[in-house]
Write a protein that holds these residues in place. Structure first.
Motif, PDB file in Angstrom:
ATOM      1  N   ASP A 129       0.822  -1.206   0.000  1.00 11.81           N
ATOM      2  CA  ASP A 129       0.000   0.000   0.000  1.00 11.81           C
ATOM      3  C   ASP A 129       0.861   1.263   0.000  1.00 11.81           C
ATOM      4  O   ASP A 129       0.530   2.261   0.637  1.00 11.81           O
ATOM      5  N   GLY A 130       2.011   1.196  -0.706  1.00 11.43           N
ATOM      6  CA  GLY A 130       2.890   2.354  -0.841  1.00 11.43           C
ATOM      7  C   GLY A 130       3.793   2.605   0.336  1.00 11.43           C
ATOM      8  O   GLY A 130       4.395   3.677   0.439  1.00 11.43           O
ATOM      9  N   SER A 131       3.940   1.622   1.242  1.00 14.84           N
ATOM     10  CA  SER A 131       4.782   1.823   2.415  1.00 14.84           C
ATOM     11  C   SER A 131       6.125   1.098   2.316  1.00 14.84           C
ATOM     12  O   SER A 131       6.992   1.298   3.167  1.00 14.84           O
ATOM     13  N   VAL A 132       6.285   0.249   1.328  1.00 11.65           N
ATOM     14  CA  VAL A 132       7.540  -0.483   1.110  1.00 11.65           C
ATOM     15  C   VAL A 132       7.955  -0.289  -0.337  1.00 11.65           C
ATOM     16  O   VAL A 132       7.138  -0.404  -1.254  1.00 11.65           O
ATOM     17  N   TRP A 133       9.234  -0.016  -0.542  1.00 16.29           N
ATOM     18  CA  TRP A 133       9.734   0.270  -1.881  1.00 16.29           C
ATOM     19  C   TRP A 133      10.840  -0.721  -2.234  1.00 16.29           C
ATOM     20  O   TRP A 133      11.907  -0.721  -1.628  1.00 16.29           O
ATOM     21  N   LEU A 134      10.561  -1.573  -3.221  1.00 14.66           N
ATOM     22  CA  LEU A 134      11.513  -2.576  -3.683  1.00 14.66           C
ATOM     23  C   LEU A 134      11.612  -2.499  -5.199  1.00 14.66           C
ATOM     24  O   LEU A 134      10.636  -2.183  -5.887  1.00 14.66           O
ATOM     25  N   LEU A 135      12.798  -2.820  -5.725  1.00 14.53           N
ATOM     26  CA  LEU A 135      12.981  -2.825  -7.171  1.00 14.53           C
ATOM     27  C   LEU A 135      12.188  -3.946  -7.834  1.00 14.53           C
ATOM     28  O   LEU A 135      11.713  -3.799  -8.959  1.00 14.53           O
ATOM     29  N   LEU A 161       2.881 -15.406  -2.485  1.00 18.66           N
ATOM     30  CA  LEU A 161       2.065 -14.202  -2.611  1.00 18.66           C
ATOM     31  C   LEU A 161       2.413 -13.491  -3.906  1.00 18.66           C
ATOM     32  O   LEU A 161       3.595 -13.289  -4.206  1.00 18.66           O
ATOM     33  N   THR A 162       1.406 -13.106  -4.664  1.00 15.94           N
ATOM     34  CA  THR A 162       1.633 -12.384  -5.909  1.00 15.94           C
ATOM     35  C   THR A 162       2.026 -10.942  -5.631  1.00 15.94           C
ATOM     36  O   THR A 162       1.825 -10.424  -4.532  1.00 15.94           O
ATOM     37  N   ASP A 163       2.556 -10.282  -6.634  1.00 15.75           N
ATOM     38  CA  ASP A 163       2.944  -8.874  -6.521  1.00 15.75           C
ATOM     39  C   ASP A 163       1.701  -8.024  -6.759  1.00 15.75           C
ATOM     40  O   ASP A 163       1.284  -7.813  -7.896  1.00 15.75           O
ATOM     41  N   SER A 164       1.081  -7.544  -5.681  1.00 14.13           N
ATOM     42  CA  SER A 164      -0.157  -6.774  -5.794  1.00 14.13           C
ATOM     43  C   SER A 164       0.001  -5.448  -5.064  1.00 14.13           C
ATOM     44  O   SER A 164       0.992  -5.203  -4.390  1.00 14.13           O
ATOM     45  N   THR A 165      -1.011  -4.608  -5.193  1.00 10.85           N
ATOM     46  CA  THR A 165      -0.963  -3.281  -4.573  1.00 10.85           C
ATOM     47  C   THR A 165      -1.481  -3.304  -3.138  1.00 10.85           C
ATOM     48  O   THR A 165      -1.348  -2.305  -2.426  1.00 10.85           O
ATOM     49  N   SER A 201      -3.687  -8.802   1.904  1.00 11.57           N
ATOM     50  CA  SER A 201      -3.291  -9.893   1.006  1.00 11.57           C
ATOM     51  C   SER A 201      -3.645 -11.263   1.561  1.00 11.57           C
ATOM     52  O   SER A 201      -3.506 -12.270   0.867  1.00 11.57           O
ATOM     53  N   GLY A 202      -4.060 -11.312   2.827  1.00  8.72           N
ATOM     54  CA  GLY A 202      -4.343 -12.585   3.469  1.00  8.72           C
ATOM     55  C   GLY A 202      -3.138 -13.213   4.127  1.00  8.72           C
ATOM     56  O   GLY A 202      -3.217 -14.330   4.637  1.00  8.72           O
ATOM     57  N   VAL A 203      -2.019 -12.489   4.176  1.00  8.61           N
ATOM     58  CA  VAL A 203      -0.759 -13.081   4.628  1.00  8.61           C
ATOM     59  C   VAL A 203      -0.849 -13.630   6.043  1.00  8.61           C
ATOM     60  O   VAL A 203      -0.306 -14.725   6.324  1.00  8.61           O
ATOM     61  N   LEU A 204      -1.515 -12.923   6.959  1.00 13.84           N
ATOM     62  CA  LEU A 204      -1.553 -13.395   8.346  1.00 13.84           C
ATOM     63  C   LEU A 204      -2.487 -14.591   8.510  1.00 13.84           C
ATOM     64  O   LEU A 204      -2.151 -15.560   9.209  1.00 13.84           O
ATOM     65  N   ALA A 205      -3.654 -14.551   7.894  1.00 12.77           N
ATOM     66  CA  ALA A 205      -4.580 -15.685   7.964  1.00 12.77           C
ATOM     67  C   ALA A 205      -3.948 -16.926   7.342  1.00 12.77           C
ATOM     68  O   ALA A 205      -4.029 -18.030   7.898  1.00 12.77           O
ATOM     69  N   ALA A 216      -9.677 -20.161   9.108  1.00 10.49           N
ATOM     70  CA  ALA A 216      -9.465 -18.733   9.342  1.00 10.49           C
ATOM     71  C   ALA A 216     -10.574 -17.941   8.675  1.00 10.49           C
ATOM     72  O   ALA A 216     -11.124 -18.354   7.652  1.00 10.49           O
ATOM     73  N   VAL A 217     -10.882 -16.796   9.289  1.00 12.66           N
ATOM     74  CA  VAL A 217     -11.812 -15.830   8.699  1.00 12.66           C
ATOM     75  C   VAL A 217     -11.038 -14.536   8.500  1.00 12.66           C
ATOM     76  O   VAL A 217     -10.414 -14.020   9.437  1.00 12.66           O
ATOM     77  N   GLY A 218     -11.051 -14.015   7.285  1.00 17.75           N
ATOM     78  CA  GLY A 218     -10.382 -12.761   6.975  1.00 17.75           C
ATOM     79  C   GLY A 218     -11.392 -11.679   6.663  1.00 17.75           C
ATOM     80  O   GLY A 218     -12.276 -11.880   5.822  1.00 17.75           O
ATOM     81  N   LEU A 219     -11.265 -10.525   7.330  1.00 14.24           N
ATOM     82  CA  LEU A 219     -12.166  -9.395   7.120  1.00 14.24           C
ATOM     83  C   LEU A 219     -11.423  -8.249   6.463  1.00 14.24           C
ATOM     84  O   LEU A 219     -10.264  -7.983   6.791  1.00 14.24           O
ATOM     85  N   ASP A 220     -12.074  -7.565   5.552  1.00 16.92           N
ATOM     86  CA  ASP A 220     -11.521  -6.335   4.987  1.00 16.92           C
ATOM     87  C   ASP A 220     -12.647  -5.538   4.369  1.00 16.92           C
ATOM     88  O   ASP A 220     -13.595  -6.122   3.825  1.00 16.92           O
ATOM     89  N   ILE A 221     -12.560  -4.211   4.451  1.00 13.02           N
ATOM     90  CA  ILE A 221     -13.584  -3.364   3.838  1.00 13.02           C
ATOM     91  C   ILE A 221     -13.276  -3.109   2.364  1.00 13.02           C
ATOM     92  O   ILE A 221     -14.089  -2.532   1.663  1.00 13.02           O
ATOM     93  N   ASP A 222     -12.116  -3.543   1.897  1.00 10.35           N
ATOM     94  CA  ASP A 222     -11.692  -3.352   0.513  1.00 10.35           C
ATOM     95  C   ASP A 222     -11.993  -4.628  -0.269  1.00 10.35           C
ATOM     96  O   ASP A 222     -11.344  -5.661  -0.078  1.00 10.35           O
ATOM     97  N   ALA A 223     -12.970  -4.562  -1.165  1.00 15.70           N
ATOM     98  CA  ALA A 223     -13.350  -5.742  -1.942  1.00 15.70           C
ATOM     99  C   ALA A 223     -12.206  -6.229  -2.825  1.00 15.70           C
ATOM    100  O   ALA A 223     -12.051  -7.439  -3.047  1.00 15.70           O
ATOM    101  N   ASP A 224     -11.392  -5.303  -3.333  1.00 10.99           N
ATOM    102  CA  ASP A 224     -10.256  -5.707  -4.164  1.00 10.99           C
ATOM    103  C   ASP A 224      -9.231  -6.489  -3.347  1.00 10.99           C
ATOM    104  O   ASP A 224      -8.614  -7.438  -3.843  1.00 10.99           O
TER     105      ASP A 224
END
Length: 327
Positions: A129-135, A161-165, A201-205, A216-224
């Motif tokens: 989400d724009g907080s980590v910067w990698l090449l 994990l795929t490379d997503s935003t 991304s679901g990483v913790l679940a 596991a149940v994963g909650l998020d308000i962001d449908a994407d």
């Protein structure tokens, strides 16, 4: 802990680094509600003072972000110079070097430090989400879990994990702190379920499932974000054990033996009355996304709700809190 509401209080649900969505829930304790409002306002006030403005002032934010540079035939001390400039990532590319440079360092300053006429500049890709910067995406080990992109060679038990935003690549300190706290919690007993609030991304679940938790149940308000998490569950053959729900902790009922929420300090405080009701008897609550300077505000809010503090850890300016209910 579940009591009937006597007066509605407006709270907010947040996804991982998401925007607030107002939800109504009940709470008996008006004093506690006032404390939550006061703590939330204090956090906003601190953030404003950090920026050097009045808490209610209108601010025009700069759009400057880190950027990528490429250098062909770099001087022998280029690596040292880039490190001194605060480069966020560096790697060899063909006959040169590529680096991500902080937005506060101009390309001219980079060229001057390297004693070259100019450097090639291009946009950098922000992750988490724009907080980590990698090449480029790369594998990272957190405790016993190796997180790796699908295209990178890794053992069969790696979490792919795929490379997503969306937030949750494994590279952010808060993700690492949460994974380590999960691993520690599971060394004593492995619960049958976990609730991941702001799953991203679901990483913790998915990590909890790989560590032996049954479901596991994963909650998020962001449908994407939920779409990305679902893709990651399929990629790791865990889709049948992960349930994904759109919304915050107010959209589900019941309690879990293990709850993790890696969001931000303000939403953690605002959703606290609902979130603590999702923690079962003798369960454990893991909270992160908390700047170290705001740890006490978050900790005190949950202590007032009957969640004594067990331990905390800070890394790179971010804190994880682990608490357990008194009921």
């Amino acid at each position: 802990m579940r009591q009937g509401p006597s007066r509605p209080v407006t709270l907010f649900s947040f996804g991982a680094r998401g925007m607030p969505v107002a939800t109504a829930c009940g709470h008996d304790d008006e004093v506690l509600a006032a404390h939550i409002r006061e703590a939330s306002e204090l956090i906003r006030s601190k953030a404003a003072r950090t920026r050097g403005v009045a808490p209610t002032a209108r601010v025009t934010l700069s759009c400057r972000v880190p950027y990528r540079i490429d250098i062909s035939g770099p001087p022998h001390d280029a690596l040292d110079q880039l490190v001194q400039l605060g480069a966020l990532d560096i790697e060899p590319v063909n006959d040169g070097l590529a680096a991500i440079i902080p937005d506060g360092v101009t390309p001219d300053a980079v060229a001057g430090a390297l004693s070259v006429a100019s450097v090639a500049v291009s946009p950098a890709v922000g992750r988490d989400d724009g907080s980590v910067w990698l090449l480029r995406p790369r594998a990272v080990r957190i405790g016993s879990i190796l997180v790796a992109p699908p295209e990178v060679a890794a053992p069969p038990d790696a979490l792919r994990l795929t490379d997503s935003t969306v937030f949750g690549t494994g590279h952010h300190p808060t993700t690492a702190l949460c994974v380590e706290a999960l691993e520690e919690a599971l060394t004593t007993a492995v619960p049958d379920s976990v609730l991941d609030v702001g799953t991203g991304s679901g990483v913790l679940a998915l990590t909890a499932l790989m560590m032996g938790v049954s479901r596991a149940v994963g909650l998020d308000i962001d449908a994407d974000a939920l779409k990305v998490a679902a893709e990651h569950a399929r990629l790791n053959n865990l889709a049948d054990r992960l349930q994904l729900v759109l919304g915050g902790p107010d959209v589900v009922d019941g309690a879990w033996p293990l709850v993790v929420a890696n969001v931000l300090a303000a939403p953690l405080i605002e959703m606290a009355p609902v979130l603590v009701r999702r923690v079962g008897c003798r369960g454990r609550l893991i909270l992160s996304g908390i700047p170290w300077s705001l740890e006490s505000e978050v900790r005190q809010t949950y202590q007032r709700l009957g969640m004594p503090h067990i331990r905390s850890e800070t890394r790179a300016g971010w804190t994880v809190l682990v608490a357990q209910p008194s009921w």
